[in-house]
Design a protein around this motif. Structure first.
Motif, PDB file in Angstrom:
ATOM      1  N   THR A 102       0.840  -1.195   0.000  1.00  0.00           N
ATOM      2  CA  THR A 102       0.000   0.000   0.000  1.00  0.00           C
ATOM      3  C   THR A 102       0.878   1.248   0.000  1.00  0.00           C
ATOM      4  OG1 THR A 102      -0.119   0.048   2.420  1.00  0.00           O
ATOM      5  CG2 THR A 102      -1.881  -1.132   1.256  1.00  0.00           C
ATOM      6  N   LEU A 103       0.337   2.299  -0.570  1.00  0.00           N
ATOM      7  CA  LEU A 103       0.938   3.627  -0.493  1.00  0.00           C
ATOM      8  C   LEU A 103       0.060   4.471   0.409  1.00  0.00           C
ATOM      9  CD1 LEU A 103       1.826   4.577  -4.188  1.00  0.00           C
ATOM     10  CD2 LEU A 103       3.403   3.952  -2.377  1.00  0.00           C
ATOM     11  N   SER A 104       0.652   5.111   1.397  1.00  0.00           N
ATOM     12  CA  SER A 104      -0.129   6.021   2.230  1.00  0.00           C
ATOM     13  C   SER A 104      -0.608   7.187   1.378  1.00  0.00           C
ATOM     14  CB  SER A 104       0.725   6.543   3.390  1.00  0.00           C
ATOM     15  OG  SER A 104       1.715   7.436   2.896  1.00  0.00           O
ATOM     16  N   GLN A 105      -1.608   7.905   1.870  1.00  0.00           N
ATOM     17  CA  GLN A 105      -2.092   9.080   1.146  1.00  0.00           C
ATOM     18  C   GLN A 105      -0.974  10.103   0.994  1.00  0.00           C
ATOM     19  OE1 GLN A 105      -5.252   9.423  -0.341  1.00  0.00           O
ATOM     20  NE2 GLN A 105      -4.058  11.025  -1.361  1.00  0.00           N
ATOM     21  N   ALA A 106      -0.148  10.247   2.032  1.00  0.00           N
ATOM     22  CA  ALA A 106       0.977  11.180   1.955  1.00  0.00           C
ATOM     23  C   ALA A 106       1.953  10.763   0.856  1.00  0.00           C
ATOM     24  CB  ALA A 106       1.694  11.260   3.305  1.00  0.00           C
ATOM     25  N   ALA A 107       2.192   9.457   0.721  1.00  0.00           N
ATOM     26  CA  ALA A 107       3.094   8.976  -0.321  1.00  0.00           C
ATOM     27  C   ALA A 107       2.500   9.222  -1.710  1.00  0.00           C
ATOM     28  CB  ALA A 107       3.385   7.491  -0.120  1.00  0.00           C
ATOM     29  N   GLN A 108       1.201   8.961  -1.878  1.00  0.00           N
ATOM     30  CA  GLN A 108       0.552   9.237  -3.163  1.00  0.00           C
ATOM     31  C   GLN A 108       0.663  10.713  -3.510  1.00  0.00           C
ATOM     32  OE1 GLN A 108      -3.438   7.526  -3.584  1.00  0.00           O
ATOM     33  NE2 GLN A 108      -2.931   6.023  -2.008  1.00  0.00           N
ATOM     34  N   ASP A 109       0.379  11.569  -2.526  1.00  0.00           N
ATOM     35  CA  ASP A 109       0.486  13.013  -2.758  1.00  0.00           C
ATOM     36  C   ASP A 109       1.923  13.403  -3.077  1.00  0.00           C
ATOM     37  OD1 ASP A 109      -2.212  13.176  -2.186  1.00  0.00           O
ATOM     38  OD2 ASP A 109      -1.924  13.896  -0.132  1.00  0.00           O
ATOM     39  N   TYR A 138      -5.462   0.082 -19.909  1.00  0.00           N
ATOM     40  CA  TYR A 138      -5.203  -1.226 -19.294  1.00  0.00           C
ATOM     41  C   TYR A 138      -4.186  -1.152 -18.158  1.00  0.00           C
ATOM     42  CZ  TYR A 138      -7.606  -2.659 -23.517  1.00  0.00           C
ATOM     43  OH  TYR A 138      -8.530  -2.790 -24.515  1.00  0.00           O
ATOM     44  N   LEU A 139      -3.946   0.049 -17.640  1.00  0.00           N
ATOM     45  CA  LEU A 139      -2.937   0.193 -16.591  1.00  0.00           C
ATOM     46  C   LEU A 139      -3.266  -0.623 -15.351  1.00  0.00           C
ATOM     47  CD1 LEU A 139      -2.039   3.987 -16.785  1.00  0.00           C
ATOM     48  CD2 LEU A 139      -0.628   2.035 -17.441  1.00  0.00           C
ATOM     49  N   GLN A 140      -4.548  -0.728 -15.016  1.00  0.00           N
ATOM     50  CA  GLN A 140      -4.906  -1.470 -13.808  1.00  0.00           C
ATOM     51  C   GLN A 140      -4.572  -2.955 -13.937  1.00  0.00           C
ATOM     52  OE1 GLN A 140      -5.442  -0.365 -11.027  1.00  0.00           O
ATOM     53  NE2 GLN A 140      -6.182   1.727 -11.248  1.00  0.00           N
ATOM     54  N   ALA A 141      -4.386  -3.429 -15.163  1.00  0.00           N
ATOM     55  CA  ALA A 141      -3.982  -4.826 -15.342  1.00  0.00           C
ATOM     56  C   ALA A 141      -2.593  -5.081 -14.768  1.00  0.00           C
ATOM     57  CB  ALA A 141      -4.011  -5.195 -16.821  1.00  0.00           C
ATOM     58  N   LEU A 142      -1.833  -3.993 -14.523  1.00  0.00           N
ATOM     59  CA  LEU A 142      -0.506  -4.120 -13.922  1.00  0.00           C
ATOM     60  C   LEU A 142      -0.590  -4.254 -12.406  1.00  0.00           C
ATOM     61  CD1 LEU A 142       1.356  -1.344 -15.957  1.00  0.00           C
ATOM     62  CD2 LEU A 142       1.383  -3.812 -16.360  1.00  0.00           C
ATOM     63  N   ASN A 143      -1.819  -4.332 -11.885  1.00  0.00           N
ATOM     64  CA  ASN A 143      -2.026  -4.398 -10.431  1.00  0.00           C
ATOM     65  C   ASN A 143      -1.414  -3.172  -9.767  1.00  0.00           C
ATOM     66  OD1 ASN A 143      -3.080  -5.485  -8.146  1.00  0.00           O
ATOM     67  ND2 ASN A 143      -1.574  -7.110  -7.906  1.00  0.00           N
ATOM     68  N   ALA A 144      -1.667  -2.013 -10.359  1.00  0.00           N
ATOM     69  CA  ALA A 144      -1.067  -0.772  -9.891  1.00  0.00           C
ATOM     70  C   ALA A 144      -1.613  -0.379  -8.516  1.00  0.00           C
ATOM     71  CB  ALA A 144      -1.339   0.349 -10.886  1.00  0.00           C
ATOM     72  N   THR A 145      -0.739   0.217  -7.730  1.00  0.00           N
ATOM     73  CA  THR A 145      -1.121   0.699  -6.404  1.00  0.00           C
ATOM     74  C   THR A 145      -1.703   2.105  -6.485  1.00  0.00           C
ATOM     75  OG1 THR A 145       0.843  -0.506  -5.652  1.00  0.00           O
ATOM     76  CG2 THR A 145      -0.272   0.858  -4.031  1.00  0.00           C
ATOM     77  N   ILE A 187       1.962   3.739 -10.463  1.00  0.00           N
ATOM     78  CA  ILE A 187       2.952   3.248  -9.502  1.00  0.00           C
ATOM     79  C   ILE A 187       2.568   1.844  -9.061  1.00  0.00           C
ATOM     80  CG2 ILE A 187       4.056   3.622  -7.262  1.00  0.00           C
ATOM     81  CD1 ILE A 187       3.312   6.608  -7.609  1.00  0.00           C
ATOM     82  N   SER A 188       3.504   0.928  -9.201  1.00  0.00           N
ATOM     83  CA  SER A 188       3.364  -0.409  -8.647  1.00  0.00           C
ATOM     84  C   SER A 188       4.288  -0.491  -7.435  1.00  0.00           C
ATOM     85  CB  SER A 188       3.743  -1.470  -9.674  1.00  0.00           C
ATOM     86  OG  SER A 188       2.865  -1.438 -10.781  1.00  0.00           O
ATOM     87  N   MET A 213       4.608   1.819   1.715  1.00  0.00           N
ATOM     88  CA  MET A 213       5.440   3.014   1.708  1.00  0.00           C
ATOM     89  C   MET A 213       4.688   4.188   2.297  1.00  0.00           C
ATOM     90  SD  MET A 213       7.606   3.147  -1.818  1.00  0.00           S
ATOM     91  CE  MET A 213       6.226   2.824  -2.885  1.00  0.00           C
ATOM     92  N   ASP A 214       5.443   5.007   3.028  1.00  0.00           N
ATOM     93  CA  ASP A 214       4.902   6.235   3.594  1.00  0.00           C
ATOM     94  C   ASP A 214       6.034   7.255   3.653  1.00  0.00           C
ATOM     95  OD1 ASP A 214       3.230   8.089   4.854  1.00  0.00           O
ATOM     96  OD2 ASP A 214       3.843   7.404   6.854  1.00  0.00           O
ATOM     97  N   PHE A 215       5.900   8.340   2.918  1.00  0.00           N
ATOM     98  CA  PHE A 215       6.854   9.442   3.007  1.00  0.00           C
ATOM     99  C   PHE A 215       6.104  10.727   2.710  1.00  0.00           C
ATOM    100  CE2 PHE A 215       6.814   8.414  -1.454  1.00  0.00           C
ATOM    101  CZ  PHE A 215       7.080   9.582  -2.138  1.00  0.00           C
TER     102      PHE A 215
END
Length: 197
Positions: free
Chosen positions: A15-22, A144-151, A172-173, A178-180
């Motif tokens: 998983t990516l934290s919301q802070a990491a996604q941002d 088809y990006l979600q086929a990559l099991n993207a996070t 991002i896969s 991750m959290d930063f």
């Protein structure tokens, strides 16, 4: 505790934290402003939720990878007069001087510069990063990006004065949780120099 084996099952658990996604979004926005936007001009980046809005025909794809994640950045474009004029302006030449190969090279180099900045800035948080060379593929592949099991998948519109709207996709896969945190006040747009390594 059983360790997940590499592959899709491991990706599904990461998983990516919301802070990491941002943070990834913010760093990509900075990189785009430093590579796709002419010097001394401003650009507005907005999130696109409807993929039907992205109607360009081709895209340049690059990746930035580490042991923890793979970032794919896709620059959507249509090889028309408006796009040619924009990249001619970025390269400070007349559109007529930008032949077909030079035009494609200019788009690929813009992607290289953007991902080079992104790679450098992510290096402040993660070691051992690598970057691919650009590849040009059909833009319909983005569906088809979600086929990559993207996070994390995000699509952006980039609006520059007196220029057509561009679209950029981020995928991002994550291979581990991750959290930063990236502070907008701490980053500066580098419009500058090519770093050789």
């Amino acid at each position: 505790m059983t360790q997940a084996s590499p592959g899709q099952s491991a990706l599904a658990q990461a998983t990516l934290s919301q802070a990491a996604q941002d943070g990834f979004d913010l760093l990509l926005g900075q990189a785009l402003r430093g590579s796709l936007v002419p010097a001394d001009e401003q650009a507005e980046l907005t999130v696109v939720s409807d993929l039907a809005e992205i109607n360009e025909r081709q895209m340049v794809v690059l990746t930035v990878s580490s042991y923890l994640f793979r970032v794919m950045v896709m620059f959507h474009f249509t090889p028309d007069a408006a796009t040619r004029a924009h990249f001619a302006r970025l390269n400070k030449v007349a559109p007529a001087e930008l032949g077909e190969q030079a035009f494609m090279d200019a788009i690929a180099e813009c992607g290289n510069l953007c991902c080079g900045v992104l790679n450098r800035d992510l290096g402040n948080f993660f070691p051992h990063l690598g970057m691919s060379t650009p590849n040009v593929i059909d833009s319909r592949c983005a569906a088809y990006l979600q086929a990559l099991n993207a996070t994390h998948v995000r699509h952006f519109a980039v609006d520059i004065p007196d220029t057509r709207r561009f679209h950029v996709s981020l995928c991002i896969s994550a291979y581990a949780d991750m959290d930063f945190t990236v502070s907008a006040q701490e980053i500066e747009v580098d419009t500058g120099e090519l770093e050789l390594f």
